[in-house]
Design an enzyme around this catalytic site. Structure first.
Site, mmCIF file in Angstrom:
data_model
loop_
_atom_site.group_PDB
_atom_site.id
_atom_site.type_symbol
_atom_site.label_atom_id
_atom_site.label_comp_id
_atom_site.label_asym_id
_atom_site.label_seq_id
_atom_site.Cartn_x
_atom_site.Cartn_y
_atom_site.Cartn_z
ATOM 1 C CE LYS A 1 108.262 15.605 -26.057
ATOM 2 N NZ LYS A 1 108.791 14.290 -25.641
ATOM 3 C CD GLU B 1 100.831 18.822 -12.440
ATOM 4 O OE1 GLU B 1 101.776 18.968 -11.630
ATOM 5 O OE2 GLU B 1 100.444 17.742 -12.869
ATOM 6 C CB CYS C 1 103.902 16.294 -9.713
ATOM 7 S SG CYS C 1 102.234 15.888 -10.207
ATOM 8 C CD GLU D 1 109.350 17.268 -8.389
ATOM 9 O OE1 GLU D 1 109.858 17.788 -9.385
ATOM 10 O OE2 GLU D 1 108.129 17.045 -8.288
#
Ligand code: NAI
Ligand code: MG
Length: 498
Positions: free
Chosen positions: A204, A278, A312, A409
């Site tokens: 997906k 992850e 990331c 983040e």
């Protein structure tokens, strides 16, 4: 001076103009997209065919640089997810687990070759749908995606050498959920090792970037891969959740936010499902005074401003040794003044569009928060297009460890800068983060590199470079950055029972 060369608008944030800035811009050099074929509507790729969603619903996918609609894609509901998992199970039992491994390898090679043949088209669509500069999608995303298929194709018939003294067996059906920052590359990272290890797949893509995954579905269909071995279904978070909760899934591979990673980990607890996550990062990029400073500045820029900071492993926390702080800061400010922010299809563009309005709002909230927290802001003076989602490269100095901009983040072109004096101090500061995905170290001394690489709690550490990837090299994190490795031999083990 040629008439197509425009005068620059000066620095928009009241900063004095830098002395070397010529005040002139490059003439536009847009990549042509006129020959690119994007259907007005895409169905779900299930069992080797494009099928209508049982939900009957479609949602728009746009170009974040222009806000124009590119296409509409199907929205999968629970019944569609079930259909895709059933197709993957059937393909596993009927063809894939019985096929000799070298035959499996041939299909994976073929997919790699077809990606190479259609590289230009894929790069342009990646840029149109995701907002990243064409230079990035053309030179990084698409070649690496092909390389991943190529690398894992070679392993398909050599699994016993990958895991000596073991009898590696596939897991079955793998559900794979990917984010929007490297849409085609993440699909390759997930699909290639799964197939090489003998699993079938339901993938997906993220809701904002479905188009290159659907182009990959076309490639897979043309490659003659047995129907149902790879299924690609579009939808939102609830489609991902339906996949996670489906009983007949043996393995879940997820890349995305830590928030959703935690939800998935809870959902999978106590089931037989194997899981790799992850998740986010807040990488420290550490510059010592003996580093080659000009190279380091390029590494900083590459680490956080290219790809709009939608990485990331972005080097979002800069630590500079005190003795060279002023010099590095001056060089960095000079360098970001030269970065071109704008049309992602333009070959000169360094910083493209932010992937979505929602992500731009997150980034702008953090920029406002940084100011409220008392950090000092510096933004490059470039102009940005009025339409579309853009953010100028942003630096924060006067940052302390406790500031939220230094802890959380941001996933945008926003860099926090701190100083340090000793190795011990910077190791402690760098490790003071809930994340542990990556880090960078810049120094002339090998001994210092070894000292830091053994003490920094990060899955990937670059020395005198940043954001370099290779299919042979494993990638993954510690702590809240997730677990499991993708890439290299390690990437195979996540798809094998042994
Ligand atoms: P997200 O984690 O919500 O989305 C990633 C993927 O997970 C998408 O395909 C999404 O449809 C799917 N998903 C969402 N909710 C789900 C659920 N409950 N179960 C299963 N699948 C689900 O990320 P989002 O909302 O797009 O971005 C939010 C923040 O996450 C960003 O600001 C950034 O900080 C971080 N992020 C980190 C990424 C990374 O590579 N580490 C990638 C994308 C976002
Ligand atoms: Mg989300």
């Amino acid at each position: 001076m040629a008439s197509s060369v425009k005068k620059k608008n000066g620095t928009g944030n009241g900063q004095p103009k830098l002395k070397f800035n010529t005040g002139w811009e490059y003439a536009p050099a847009p990549e042509s997209s006129s020959h690119i074929k994007i259907n007005s509507r895409y169905d779900l790729f299930i069992g080797g065919k494009f099928v209508k969603p049982s939900s009957g619903k479609y949602f728009d996918t746009i170009n974040p640089a222009t806000e124009a609609k590119l296409s509409e894609v199907a929205e999968s509901n629970t019944a569609d997810v079930d259909k895709a998992v059933k197709a993957a199970r059937q393909a596993y039992d009927k063809y894939w687990k019985k096929m000799p491994a070298r035959e499996r390898g041939k299909y994976i090679f073929r997919i790699s070759r077809m990606i190479q043949e259609r590289a230009r088209e894929l790069a342009i669509i990646e840029t149109m749908n995701g907002g990243k500069a064409i230079r990035e999608s053309r030179d990084i995303d698409v070649p690496l995606a092909a390389n991943h298929f190529f690398y894992y194709a070679g392993w398909a018939d050599k699994l016993q050498f990958a895991l000596p003294n073991k009898t590696p067996k596939p897991l079955g059906v793998a559900a794979q959920i990917i984010p929007w920052n490297f849409p085609l590359l993440m699909a390759a990272w997930k699909i290639a090792p799964a197939l090489a290890a003998g699993n079938t797949v339901v993938l997906k893509p993220a809701e904002t970037t479905p188009l290159t995954a659907l182009k990959l579905a076309e490639i897979i269909q043309e490659s003659g891969l047995p129907e149902g071995v790879v299924n690609i279904i579009t939808g939102f978070g609830n489609t991902g959740a339906d996949l996670v909760y489906h009983n007949d899934v043996d393995k879940i591979a997820f890349t995305g936010s830590t928030e959703v990673g935690k939800i998935i980990q809870k959902a999978v607890a106590g089931t037989r499902k194997k899981l790799t996550l992850e998740l986010g990062g807040k990488a420290a990029n550490i510059i010592f005074d003996d580093a080659p400073l000009d190279q380091a500045v390029e590494g900083i820029v590459n680490g956080i401003f290219f790809n709009q900071g939608h990485v990331c492993c972005a080097g979002s926390r800069l630590f500079v040794q005190e003795s060279v702080y002023n010099k590095v800061l001056r060089k960095l400010k000079d360098r970001i003044e030269t970065l071109i922010v704008g049309d992602p299809l333009d070959k000169n563009t360094d910083v493209g569009a932010i992937n979505s309005k929602a992500q731009l709002e997150i980034i702008n909230r953090y920029i406002a928060l940084g100011k409220e927290e008392g950090a000092e802001i510096y933004q490059s003076g470039c102009s940005v297009p009025k339409k579309g989602f853009f953010c100028r490269p942003t630096l924060f100095t006067n940052v302390s460890q406790s500031h939220r901009i230094a802890q959380e983040e941001i996933f945008g072109p926003v860099l926090t800068i701190q100083t340090f004096r000793t190795d011990e101090e910077v190791i402690e500061k760098a490790n003071n983060s809930p994340y542990g995905l990556s880090a960078g170290v810049w120094t002339d001394k090998g001994s210092k590199i070894f000292n830091l690489t053994t003490k920094l709690k990060a899955g990937v550490i670059w020395a005198n470079t940043y954001n370099k990837f290779d299919p042979t090299s494993p990638f993954g994190g510690y702590k809240e950055s997730g677990f499991g490795r993708e890439g290299g031999l390690h990437g195979l083990t996540s798809y094998l029972a042994s």
